[in-house]
Motif scaffolding. Structure first.
Motif, PDB file in Angstrom:
ATOM      1  N   PRO A 117       0.827  -1.204   0.000  1.00 29.57           N
ATOM      2  CA  PRO A 117       0.000   0.000   0.000  1.00 29.57           C
ATOM      3  C   PRO A 117       0.863   1.256   0.000  1.00 29.57           C
ATOM      4  O   PRO A 117       2.081   1.197   0.189  1.00 29.57           O
ATOM      5  N   LEU A 118       0.233   2.411  -0.193  1.00 29.69           N
ATOM      6  CA  LEU A 118       0.962   3.658  -0.360  1.00 29.69           C
ATOM      7  C   LEU A 118       1.872   3.976   0.816  1.00 29.69           C
ATOM      8  O   LEU A 118       2.959   4.527   0.641  1.00 29.69           O
ATOM      9  N   GLN A 119       1.450   3.625   2.037  1.00 30.77           N
ATOM     10  CA  GLN A 119       2.249   4.000   3.211  1.00 30.77           C
ATOM     11  C   GLN A 119       3.575   3.246   3.280  1.00 30.77           C
ATOM     12  O   GLN A 119       4.464   3.629   4.045  1.00 30.77           O
ATOM     13  N   THR A 120       3.738   2.180   2.500  1.00 31.30           N
ATOM     14  CA  THR A 120       5.006   1.440   2.488  1.00 31.30           C
ATOM     15  C   THR A 120       5.973   1.988   1.453  1.00 31.30           C
ATOM     16  O   THR A 120       7.098   1.499   1.337  1.00 31.30           O
ATOM     17  N   ALA A 121       5.552   2.996   0.686  1.00 36.10           N
ATOM     18  CA  ALA A 121       6.390   3.531  -0.388  1.00 36.10           C
ATOM     19  C   ALA A 121       7.666   4.141   0.174  1.00 36.10           C
ATOM     20  O   ALA A 121       7.630   4.967   1.084  1.00 36.10           O
ATOM     21  N   HIS A 122       8.806   3.739  -0.388  1.00 34.36           N
ATOM     22  CA  HIS A 122      10.096   4.294   0.021  1.00 34.36           C
ATOM     23  C   HIS A 122      11.082   4.025  -1.106  1.00 34.36           C
ATOM     24  O   HIS A 122      11.044   2.964  -1.749  1.00 34.36           O
ATOM     25  N   PRO A 123      11.986   4.961  -1.382  1.00 42.56           N
ATOM     26  CA  PRO A 123      12.943   4.737  -2.477  1.00 42.56           C
ATOM     27  C   PRO A 123      13.839   3.529  -2.268  1.00 42.56           C
ATOM     28  O   PRO A 123      14.304   2.919  -3.233  1.00 42.56           O
ATOM     29  N   HIS A 124      14.112   3.143  -0.992  1.00 43.02           N
ATOM     30  CA  HIS A 124      15.002   1.997  -0.780  1.00 43.02           C
ATOM     31  C   HIS A 124      14.379   0.701  -1.265  1.00 43.02           C
ATOM     32  O   HIS A 124      15.082  -0.296  -1.467  1.00 43.02           O
ATOM     33  N   SER A 125      13.050   0.677  -1.458  1.00 42.86           N
ATOM     34  CA  SER A 125      12.402  -0.535  -1.961  1.00 42.86           C
ATOM     35  C   SER A 125      12.928  -0.898  -3.344  1.00 42.86           C
ATOM     36  O   SER A 125      13.125  -2.076  -3.649  1.00 42.86           O
ATOM     37  N   LEU A 126      13.150   0.114  -4.179  1.00 44.06           N
ATOM     38  CA  LEU A 126      13.681  -0.156  -5.517  1.00 44.06           C
ATOM     39  C   LEU A 126      15.109  -0.667  -5.437  1.00 44.06           C
ATOM     40  O   LEU A 126      15.488  -1.605  -6.150  1.00 44.06           O
ATOM     41  N   ALA A 127      15.919  -0.064  -4.572  1.00 48.16           N
ATOM     42  CA  ALA A 127      17.297  -0.540  -4.403  1.00 48.16           C
ATOM     43  C   ALA A 127      17.316  -1.976  -3.901  1.00 48.16           C
ATOM     44  O   ALA A 127      18.126  -2.800  -4.351  1.00 48.16           O
ATOM     45  N   LEU A 128      16.407  -2.282  -2.980  1.00 50.13           N
ATOM     46  CA  LEU A 128      16.346  -3.635  -2.408  1.00 50.13           C
ATOM     47  C   LEU A 128      15.986  -4.665  -3.465  1.00 50.13           C
ATOM     48  O   LEU A 128      16.644  -5.707  -3.598  1.00 50.13           O
ATOM     49  N   VAL A 129      14.956  -4.374  -4.254  1.00 46.43           N
ATOM     50  CA  VAL A 129      14.498  -5.354  -5.239  1.00 46.43           C
ATOM     51  C   VAL A 129      15.499  -5.467  -6.395  1.00 46.43           C
ATOM     52  O   VAL A 129      15.679  -6.544  -6.972  1.00 46.43           O
ATOM     53  N   THR A 130      16.181  -4.370  -6.727  1.00 45.23           N
ATOM     54  CA  THR A 130      17.186  -4.424  -7.789  1.00 45.23           C
ATOM     55  C   THR A 130      18.370  -5.286  -7.371  1.00 45.23           C
ATOM     56  O   THR A 130      18.870  -6.104  -8.145  1.00 45.23           O
ATOM     57  N   ALA A 131      18.834  -5.094  -6.135  1.00 51.43           N
ATOM     58  CA  ALA A 131      19.943  -5.912  -5.639  1.00 51.43           C
ATOM     59  C   ALA A 131      19.522  -7.380  -5.544  1.00 51.43           C
ATOM     60  O   ALA A 131      20.309  -8.284  -5.858  1.00 51.43           O
ATOM     61  N   ALA A 132      18.278  -7.626  -5.137  1.00 52.80           N
ATOM     62  CA  ALA A 132      17.788  -9.004  -5.054  1.00 52.80           C
ATOM     63  C   ALA A 132      17.742  -9.639  -6.443  1.00 52.80           C
ATOM     64  O   ALA A 132      18.039 -10.830  -6.598  1.00 52.80           O
ATOM     65  N   ALA A 133      17.370  -8.837  -7.455  1.00 50.69           N
ATOM     66  CA  ALA A 133      17.346  -9.351  -8.827  1.00 50.69           C
ATOM     67  C   ALA A 133      18.742  -9.766  -9.271  1.00 50.69           C
ATOM     68  O   ALA A 133      18.917 -10.796  -9.945  1.00 50.69           O
ATOM     69  N   ARG A 134      19.770  -8.980  -8.882  1.00 46.61           N
ATOM     70  CA  ARG A 134      21.141  -9.354  -9.226  1.00 46.61           C
ATOM     71  C   ARG A 134      21.518 -10.665  -8.530  1.00 46.61           C
ATOM     72  O   ARG A 134      22.254 -11.484  -9.091  1.00 46.61           O
TER      73      ARG A 134
END
Length: 440
Positions: free
Chosen positions: A195-212
Motif C-alpha cells: 500500500p501507499l504508506q510502504t512507499a520508500h525509495p530503498h524498496s527499488l534498491a532492495l528489489v534491484t539488488a535481489a534481482a542481481r
C-alpha cells in the motif's frame, strides 16, 4: 521530485499529497486529454501512451487471469527461476520486517507465477488480481512496475496514480527485470508491492539488488550445467576436460577504490572509474553493451566510445578475464560484496559470519545508480538482520562499524540491550548522546 528518474518518490515528503497530485494529473491527462505536467515522469508518460494504444481500460482495467493457481504452480516448478527460491525466501524476512508487502515473480510475458509475504496483503492483493496466473504486462494491465520494467528492461518504481488503471491506485510497486546469464534475454521480473504508506525509495534498491542475486543463482546453475556437459563429453571422448578458469578476486566494501588480485599474490588497486566498471560487471554477470555501460556510468549523455576506451584500459589490467560484445567477466567473480550478499541470504551462515564479511558500504562515494542501489540494498539488509537479532554483541559490532557508526536507532537498541554492569555501556551512552546531538 526525486533526481533518479526510475524512483517514484523521494525519501522524505508527504506521500498523501503526492498521491493526490498524481490523481489530478491522471484525470487531466487520461480523462480530459491535457498535456502531461512536471509531476509526471517521462517513463510514466511514455508507458501511458503505450497503454492507450493497446486499448487498456483506464477506469476498471484489471490484470486478466490467464490460468489457475495450480497451473501457475506447475509453471513455476518447471521455470529456471525456481532455482532462486532460496534467495526469495531470505528476502521475505526483510519484507515481513517492513510489513504489509508482498514479493512476487512474473515470467517474461508478465504472468505472475510466485507470490508470498504478509498474509493480509496477499488477500488484499487478490482483490486487484495480484495473484498467480494473472498477466501483468503493460498491454494487459496498463502501467505497473512489473509490466513496465519488462517493457523498458529497467528496474523502476510505480507509485499510486502513476498506474494507468484506476483500481490499482492504492498500491506502490518496485520491480527489476531478470536476465538469462547466457543470452542476456529477459526471463522474468521481481517485484515488491504494498500500500501507499510502504512507499520508500530503498524498496527499488532492495528489489534491484535481489534481482542481481537471483541472476547470480541462474549464472551458477548455467555454469554447473555447462561443466557437467563438458565432463560428460570428456567421458565420451568428445574433447578433453577444460582447464578451470582462474577466479577473479576483488574487494570493494568499505573502500572507494577496489582491489583486485590479477595473479597469485599480485594485487592492484584500481582507479575509482575502473572500480565502478569492475563492480558493474560483477553485478551484471550476463554482460553489458558499451551503450549500457556509458549510461550506467555517465547518465543519458554518456558516450559508448568513452565507455569502450575506459573498458579497454581496464582490460590492460585484467587481460583475458574481460570479454567484449557484450562486456563481461570471463572468470568466476569472487567479490567481497557478492559474498556478503550470499551470507545475508543464508541464515545458516550466522550473523557473525555476515558481519565478518561486511566491513563497510560498497564503493561508498560512487554515485553510479546501479552501484548505489546495490550498496543501499545490501546495507539495508545487513542492518535489518542486526536489528532483528536484538543481540548486544551484534549491535555493538554494528554501531562500531563503518556502516553503522551513525545509526541512531541501532545505538538506542544497543544501550537497551546492554546490562547495567557491562563495561561497554558508558561508551555506548556517550555514542548515543553524540548521535542525538548531531540530529539537532
Amino acid at each position: 521530485m526525486t533526481t533518479n528518474p526510475w524512483v517514484a518518490i523521494p525519501s522524505t515528503g508527504d506521500r498523501r499529497r503526492s498521491a493526490l497530485a498524481l490523481a489530478r494529473a491522471h484525470d487531466a491527462v487520461l480523462g480530459e486529454g491535457a498535456e502531461p505536467g512536471p509531476e509526471l515522469r517521462g517513463v510514466i508518460v511514455d508507458s501511458w501512451r503505450r497503454c492507450r494504444a493497446a486499448g487498456v481500460d483506464v477506469v476498471g482495467g484489471l490484470a486478466p487471469v490467464m490460468f489457475g493457481g495450480d497451473e501457475a504452480g506447475e509453471r513455476w516448478s518447471s521455470s529456471p527461476l525456481a532455482a532462486a527460491e532460496g534467495v526469495l525466501r531470505s528476502l521475505l524476512d526483510d519484507v515481513r520486517a517492513e510489513g504489509e508487502q508482498v514479493l512476487l515473480v512474473c515470467d517474461a510475458d508478465g504472468t505472475l507465477l510466485w507470490i508470498d509475504g504478509d498474509e493480509r496483503m496477499i488477500e488484499r492483493a487478490s482483490g486487484v488480481n495480484l495473484m498467480r496466473g494473472a498477466r501483468w504486462s503493460e498491454s494487459a494491465a496498463g502501467t505497473n512496475a512489473m509490466g513496465t520494467a519488462l517493457a523498458v528492461d529497467h528496474s523502476l518504481q510505480v507509485f499510486s496514480a502513476e498506474h494507468f488503471a484506476a483500481p490499482v491506485h492504492g498500491w506502490t510497486c518496485s520491480a527489476a527485470p531478470l536476465h538469462d546469464p547466457v543470452t542476456g534475454e529477459v526471463v522474468g521480473v521481481l517485484d515488491l508491492s504494498g500500500p501507499l504508506q510502504t512507499a520508500h525509495p530503498h524498496s527499488l534498491a532492495l528489489v534491484t539488488a535481489a534481482a542481481r542475486m537471483v541472476e547470480g543463482v541462474l549464472a551458477r546453475e548455467a555454469a554447473a550445467r555447462a561443466e557437467a556437459a563438458r565432463e560428460d563429453a570428456a567421458l565420451r571422448g568428445a574433447f578433453p576436460l577444460a582447464v578451470p578458469r582462474p577466479g577473479l578476486r576483488m574487494r570493494a566494501l568499505g573502500r572507494d577504490r577496489a582491489e583486485v588480485e590479477v595473479s597469485r599474490g599480485e594485487t592492484v588497486t584500481l582507479s575509482r572509474r575502473h572500480s565502478e566498471l569492475l563492480v558493474l560487471l560483477a553485478l551484471r554477470p550476463e554482460g553489458m553493451t558499451a551503450e549500457e555501460v556509458a549510461i550506467a556510468t555517465h547518465g543519458d549523455f554518456g558516450k559508448p566510445v568513452t565507455a569502450r576506451a575506459e573498458l579497454s584500459r581496464l582490460r590492460r589490467i585484467l587481460g583475458h578475464r574481460l570479454l567484449a560484445e557484450p562486456y563481461r567477466l570471463d572468470a568466476l567473480a569472487r567479490a567481497d560484496f557478492l559474498t556478503a550478499q550470499e551470507r545475508v541470504a543464508d541464515d545458516a551462515s550466522g550473523l557473525d559470519a555476515l558481519l565478518d564479511a561486511y566491513p563497510g558500504p560498497l564503493l561508498p562515494r560512487s554515485e553510479t545508480p546501479l552501484i548505489a542501489e546495490a550498496r543501499e540494498a545490501l546495507d539495508f539488509r545487513v542492518r535489518q538482520a542486526v536489528l532483528r537479532s536484538g543481540s548486544a554483541n551484534h549491535l555493538h559490532r554494528w554501531v562500531h562499524s563503518a556502516a553503522g557508526r551513525d545509526d541512531l536507532e541501532a545505538c538506542r537498541r544497543l544501550l537497551a540491550a546492554l546490562p547495567e554492569d557491562d563495561d561497554r555501556r558508558p561508551a555506548a551512552l556517550s555514542h548515543l548522546r553524540r548521535l542525538v546531538q548531531d540530529t539537532r
